[in-house]
Write an enzyme that holds these catalytic residues in place. Structure first.
Site, PDB file in Angstrom:
ATOM      1  N   CYS A  93      -5.196  41.128  68.824  1.00  0.00           N
ATOM      2  CA  CYS A  93      -5.181  41.352  70.272  1.00  0.00           C
ATOM      3  C   CYS A  93      -3.937  40.724  70.869  1.00  0.00           C
ATOM      4  CB  CYS A  93      -6.435  40.731  70.882  1.00  0.00           C
ATOM      5  SG  CYS A  93      -6.570  40.979  72.658  1.00  0.00           S
ATOM      6  N   LEU A  94      -3.276  41.466  71.763  1.00  0.00           N
ATOM      7  CA  LEU A  94      -2.078  40.933  72.420  1.00  0.00           C
ATOM      8  C   LEU A  94      -2.399  39.674  73.219  1.00  0.00           C
ATOM      9  CD1 LEU A  94      -0.471  44.257  73.750  1.00  0.00           C
ATOM     10  CD2 LEU A  94       0.169  42.957  71.698  1.00  0.00           C
ATOM     11  N   GLN A 151      -5.272  42.652  80.921  1.00  0.00           N
ATOM     12  CA  GLN A 151      -4.285  41.966  80.079  1.00  0.00           C
ATOM     13  C   GLN A 151      -2.924  41.848  80.746  1.00  0.00           C
ATOM     14  OE1 GLN A 151      -5.306  44.486  76.407  1.00  0.00           O
ATOM     15  NE2 GLN A 151      -4.783  42.520  75.512  1.00  0.00           N
ATOM     16  N   HIS A 196     -12.961  47.747  71.471  1.00  0.00           N
ATOM     17  CA  HIS A 196     -12.154  46.546  71.710  1.00  0.00           C
ATOM     18  C   HIS A 196     -11.517  46.598  73.103  1.00  0.00           C
ATOM     19  CE1 HIS A 196      -9.031  43.437  70.365  1.00  0.00           C
ATOM     20  NE2 HIS A 196      -8.566  43.878  71.519  1.00  0.00           N
ATOM     21  N   GLU A 197     -10.926  47.737  73.447  1.00  0.00           N
ATOM     22  CA  GLU A 197     -10.265  47.853  74.756  1.00  0.00           C
ATOM     23  C   GLU A 197     -11.292  47.805  75.897  1.00  0.00           C
ATOM     24  OE1 GLU A 197      -7.243  47.325  75.005  1.00  0.00           O
ATOM     25  OE2 GLU A 197      -6.822  47.580  72.889  1.00  0.00           O
ATOM     26  N   HIS A 238     -12.376  44.433  77.106  1.00  0.00           N
ATOM     27  CA  HIS A 238     -11.474  43.745  78.036  1.00  0.00           C
ATOM     28  C   HIS A 238     -11.857  44.009  79.495  1.00  0.00           C
ATOM     29  CE1 HIS A 238      -8.486  41.922  75.466  1.00  0.00           C
ATOM     30  NE2 HIS A 238      -8.268  43.052  74.816  1.00  0.00           N
ATOM     31  N   GLY A 269      -3.340  49.631  71.959  1.00  0.00           N
ATOM     32  CA  GLY A 269      -4.125  49.796  73.162  1.00  0.00           C
ATOM     33  C   GLY A 269      -3.883  48.599  74.055  1.00  0.00           C
TER      34      GLY A 269
HETATM   35 ZN    ZN Z   1      -7.268  43.081  73.011  1.00  0.00          ZN
END
Ligand code: ZN
Length: 180
Positions: A101-102, A53, A143-144, A147, A48
């Site tokens: 997480c990226l 991000q 989680h997404e 953000h 995701g």
């Molecule tokens: Zn993340």
């Protein structure tokens, strides 16, 4: 187009992102944002990714889950775009997963979240949509969505000691720790 990922410390990750109007969804350029999110997610190996991000402070995130997750559960969600999403918690019983997480590369942390939710959102065509999710998928969606509201999973660790580098996570088999 693959875009660079904003990492923890970049203020864009701490802003509440802007809602997107149906007009904006139908405007030129919006499809490009979705494509960039998909290209970047695929390139960096995420399941995701959220617009902040890649430096775009708009309430848009995408998720795609194919097959087994690292807990051995079969989870499938075709590529889905969530715009202006809102969550209703259907059951506040919590379940924990080791999240990554990226924007926080190389780390894993243990977070508990409600495990049965309903998400209401606009889809890529600007249509009102909803999705009921349980288990790992419910965690990924939360989680997404975080953000889009300036939150990172590290803000929600069950315990500050439950944060690990990926290598040590594997070396010491932390995923098998039963945490209740
Ligand atoms: Zn993340």
């Amino acid at each position: 187009m693959i875009r660079p990922i904003c990492r923890m410390g970049n203020p864009v990750l701490r802003n509440v992102a802007q809602e997107v109007s149906v007009h904006e969804i139908k405007a030129d350029g919006f499809d490009q944002l979705i494509e960039d999110l998909k290209d970047s997610m695929d390139h960096y190996g995420g399941i995701g990714i959220a617009a902040p991000q890649i430096g775009v402070s708009q309430q848009v995130c995408v998720i795609e889950l194919n097959g087994l997750n690292r807990y051995g559960q079969e989870i499938n969600l075709p590529f889905t775009v969530f715009i202006n999403p809102k969550i209703k918690i259907l059951n506040d019983e919590m379940k924990g997963y080791w999240e990554g997480c990226l924007s926080v590369p190389g780390l894993r942390g243990y977070v508990e979240r409600p495990q049965h939710i309903l998400v209401q959102y606009l889809n890529q065509n600007g249509e009102e949509s909803e999705l009921e999710a349980k288990g790992f998928l419910a965690t990924v969606i939360q989680h997404e969505l975080d953000h889009l509201f300036g939150k990172l999973y590290v803000d929600r660790l069950k315990d500050p000691t439950l944060l690990s580098y990926q290598e040590e996570f594997e070396q010491f088999d932390l995923s098998n720790q039963v945490l209740e």
